[in-house]
Each structure stands twice: as C-alpha cells, then as structure tokens.
Design an enzyme around this catalytic site. Structure first.
Site, PDB file in Angstrom:
ATOM      1  N   MET A 118     -34.947  92.043  73.683  1.00 30.05           N
ATOM      2  CA  MET A 118     -36.021  91.057  73.617  1.00 30.05           C
ATOM      3  C   MET A 118     -35.729  89.909  74.583  1.00 30.05           C
ATOM      4  SD  MET A 118     -37.433  91.082  69.759  1.00 30.05           S
ATOM      5  CE  MET A 118     -36.168  90.101  69.001  1.00 30.05           C
ATOM      6  N   GLY A 119     -34.770  90.126  75.483  1.00 28.40           N
ATOM      7  CA  GLY A 119     -34.513  89.130  76.516  1.00 28.40           C
ATOM      8  C   GLY A 119     -33.624  87.989  76.066  1.00 28.40           C
TER       9      GLY A 119
ATOM     10  N   GLY B  49     -23.558  90.058  75.046  1.00 28.52           N
ATOM     11  CA  GLY B  49     -23.755  91.198  74.143  1.00 28.52           C
ATOM     12  C   GLY B  49     -24.646  92.245  74.788  1.00 28.52           C
ATOM     13  N   HIS B  50     -25.785  91.788  75.328  1.00 27.47           N
ATOM     14  CA  HIS B  50     -26.681  92.706  76.037  1.00 27.47           C
ATOM     15  C   HIS B  50     -25.956  93.337  77.228  1.00 27.47           C
ATOM     16  CE1 HIS B  50     -29.791  89.695  74.446  1.00 27.47           C
ATOM     17  NE2 HIS B  50     -30.134  90.821  73.870  1.00 27.47           N
TER      18      HIS B  50
ATOM     19  N   GLN C 180     -30.632  98.373  62.285  1.00 27.48           N
ATOM     20  CA  GLN C 180     -31.523  98.889  63.331  1.00 27.48           C
ATOM     21  C   GLN C 180     -30.956 100.197  63.902  1.00 27.48           C
ATOM     22  OE1 GLN C 180     -33.690  96.527  66.464  1.00 27.48           O
ATOM     23  NE2 GLN C 180     -31.838  96.993  67.609  1.00 27.48           N
TER      24      GLN C 180
ATOM     25  N   VAL D 120     -20.261  91.868  70.443  1.00 23.28           N
ATOM     26  CA  VAL D 120     -19.549  90.913  71.310  1.00 23.28           C
ATOM     27  C   VAL D 120     -19.623  89.541  70.643  1.00 23.28           C
ATOM     28  CG1 VAL D 120     -19.493  89.846  73.592  1.00 23.28           C
ATOM     29  CG2 VAL D 120     -20.137  92.247  73.358  1.00 23.28           C
TER      30      VAL D 120
HETATM   31  P1  AMP Z   1     -32.125  91.821  71.004  1.00 21.58           P
HETATM   32  O1  AMP Z   1     -32.494  91.339  72.364  1.00 21.58           O
HETATM   33  O2  AMP Z   1     -31.540  90.750  70.132  1.00 21.58           O
HETATM   34  O3  AMP Z   1     -33.221  92.619  70.346  1.00 21.58           O
HETATM   35  O4  AMP Z   1     -30.920  92.842  71.199  1.00 21.58           O
HETATM   36  C1  AMP Z   1     -31.031  93.930  72.089  1.00 21.58           C
HETATM   37  C2  AMP Z   1     -29.838  94.820  71.887  1.00 21.58           C
HETATM   38  O5  AMP Z   1     -28.643  94.086  72.135  1.00 21.58           O
HETATM   39  C3  AMP Z   1     -29.743  95.366  70.452  1.00 21.58           C
HETATM   40  O6  AMP Z   1     -29.295  96.710  70.497  1.00 21.58           O
HETATM   41  C4  AMP Z   1     -28.687  94.470  69.847  1.00 21.58           C
HETATM   42  O7  AMP Z   1     -27.988  95.089  68.796  1.00 21.58           O
HETATM   43  C5  AMP Z   1     -27.775  94.224  71.032  1.00 21.58           C
HETATM   44  N1  AMP Z   1     -26.991  93.017  70.817  1.00 21.58           N
HETATM   45  C6  AMP Z   1     -27.444  91.778  70.480  1.00 21.58           C
HETATM   46  N2  AMP Z   1     -26.407  90.927  70.289  1.00 21.58           N
HETATM   47  C7  AMP Z   1     -25.280  91.651  70.504  1.00 21.58           C
HETATM   48  C8  AMP Z   1     -23.889  91.337  70.457  1.00 21.58           C
HETATM   49  N3  AMP Z   1     -23.459  90.134  70.149  1.00 21.58           N
HETATM   50  N4  AMP Z   1     -23.001  92.328  70.731  1.00 21.58           N
HETATM   51  C9  AMP Z   1     -23.442  93.576  71.049  1.00 21.58           C
HETATM   52  N5  AMP Z   1     -24.732  93.929  71.106  1.00 21.58           N
HETATM   53  C10 AMP Z   1     -25.651  92.984  70.837  1.00 21.58           C
END
Ligand code: AMP
Length: 283
Positions: A30-31, A36-37, A153, A176
C-alpha cells in the site's frame, strides 16, 4: 524502472517478460515504502528475473471508520525508493482503474478470519483477498512476497492460493524491526513521540511470552495471560485490541501448544493501529 498505472499496460509488460520465459516476482504493497517492504523486494530480486511492486491503497479493505483517508501516501518518495531498490515495474493504479464499477463478484474468506484482525476489522480480509485475486491475474507472478508481520494475511492468502489453484508460490519473509524491536510499518509515522517510545513494549510482550514457551509453558491460556499482563502493565497511551495465542497457520484455538503457534497482538493508538506477532515453532 517503469511506472505503470493502467491494467492493460501492466499486462503488456508482463506478456513481454513471459515471452522471454522470465520469472516474475511480485510484492503487493500500500506504499509509503520502508525497509520491511524492501526486504521483500530484495528476496524477490534474488529469486526472479523481473520484479513488480504494486502500490495501491485498496479502499475495499478499509472499514467505514478506519484510516483510508489518513493512510500515509507519498508517491514521489515511493517512486525513488523503489527505483533505488532495483524494482522493474511500479504498478500504481487508481481506484477507478481497479474498480470501474461495483464488482459483480468478490472474494469472501470463510476460514482464519473469525479471530485477530479479522474479528476486529469485519470485511477486511474479503477486501484483501479480492484485490489480490485481481492483482494475481493482472501480474501473473511466479512468486508473491508477504511479510510475516501480517501473519493472518499470509495465512489467509496461502489458503486462497491453494483453494483457487493459483499457479504461484507464496513466500513469507521475516518481520523487519527498528533497533528497539518496533516492527516497521507505514502507520508508525502517525505515532506521537510518547506512543512511539511505548510501542517497543509490543515486541517485548511477545518475547516475554516466547520465553515462557521456551521454558516449557505449553498452556495456551497461561501464555496469553502472561502477554496480556505485560501489555496491561506497559501500555498506557494505547488501547489493547487483542492478545491471542493460536495454532499457525490455521488460526484455531487450542488448549495446549501443539505444532506451530502464533502469539498475536494489536494495540490501537490515537492515529495508528499497530499489530505484531511471534511464531512459536512446534517442538
Ligand atoms: P503494506 O504496504 O503495509 O500493505 O505491506 C505490504 C507488504 O509488506 C505486506 O506483505 C506486509 O506484510 C509487508 N511488511 C510490512 N511491514 C513489514 C515489516 N516490518 N517487515 C516485513 N514485511 C513487512
């Protein structure tokens, strides 16, 4: 890096790669990209010839009183971060491109959602499953990368991929964290300084629970109580939404830990809802 906003251009780009027999790695987001991303992007780059990142704040997965409008967005920053990370295509459709009319068919998730965020956010995982079904059909990836941070998820989408026979592999990557243990999240930007300091207690509560498990505690209620007590003692700015200990990935309640288990928590701060979890590996 190509920035693509239309579904037909995305399909054209994918077709060109498929003609070259290239494998496609896909990271849906979602940007407001963070490390982490980027850990997912790195993994995708290692395992595929071509990496697509989608950037789409999916209205379908937000409830009426949730933070869709406040969700952090910064396209120019994301574009640069993705380009620097070596992403091949940034797919960022507008909502009307994804949902030109009220859908005739949408995906309804039947299992693994009556607990945790599925319980607190009714309809959330239907929205996630619907948008990912569309994205999987558009991007035709060989592998899709998810973070363990959003463990429910990952569990739901793994189930959907099996049930609907998607020809792709789900790869789940570790959470992360900042140096103090706080899981990176786009929503952290909305924490006040005191909330951000307090937020370290989320991961500490999970580690506290894990220590009891490692010391031999297998009673689920006992573990849950320990984590809850830790949070109640240390969380003052936020409101504890849930603390649960469940089997993983099927997310069912057990009396005693058997096989892999998850301790999952959610805390609602003023402008940001934080989630975190830890997996207890079955002994
Ligand atoms: P989001 O943009 O929050 O929907 O996350 C997109 C992807 O990044 C999803 O698969 C999340 O689980 C992953 N993600 C978000 N935060 C982290 C993190 N801290 N460590 C690893 N993956 C993450």
């Amino acid at each position: 890096m190509k920035v693509i906003t239309s579904i037909s251009d995305m399909q054209e780009s994918v077709d060109a790669e498929l003609r070259l027999n290239h494998t496609i790695g896909f990271v849906p987001t979602m940007g407001y990209l963070h490390e982490g991303h980027l850990s997912l992007v790195d993994q995708a780059k290692k395992e595929n010839d071509f990496v697509v990142v989608s950037l789409f704040v999916n209205p379908l997965q937000f409830g009426p009183n949730e933070d869709f409008d406040q969700y952090p967005r910064d396209f120019n920053r994301d574009r640069k971060v993705a380009e620097d990370a070596g992403v091949d295509v940034l797919f960022c459709p507008q909502a009307v491109e994804m949902y030109p009319r009220t859908p005739v068919v949408s995906v309804s998730v039947d299992q693994r959602t009556n607990v945790l965020c599925g319980q607190s956010r009714p309809g959330h995982f239907n929205g996630v499953a619907t948008v990912l079904t569309k994205l999987f059909h558009i991007v035709v990836p060989n592998r899709v990368y998810f973070g363990r941070k959003d463990a429910q998820q990952a569990a739901v989408i793994e189930g959907m991929v099996e049930d609907f026979n998607f020809r792709l592999d789900i790869v789940t990557c570790p959470t992360v964290r900042e140096t103090d243990g706080v899981a990176l999240s786009s929503r952290n930007i909305h924490l006040s300084q005191t909330e951000r300091e307090e937020a370290r207690n989320l991961y500490q509560s999970l580690q506290y629970g894990e220590r009891f498990y490692n010391a031999g505690e297998t009673n689920v209620q006992q573990l849950q109580t320990k984590v809850l007590e830790f949070l109640e003692k240390n969380i003052h700015e936020g409101v504890i939404d849930y603390v649960d200990v469940l089997s993983y990935p099927d997310l069912t309640k057990k009396q005693t830990c058997t096989g892999d288990m998850i301790i999952a928590i959610a805390v609602q701060y003023k402008k940001a809802r934080l989630i975190d979890n830890i997996i207890l590996i079955g002994k």
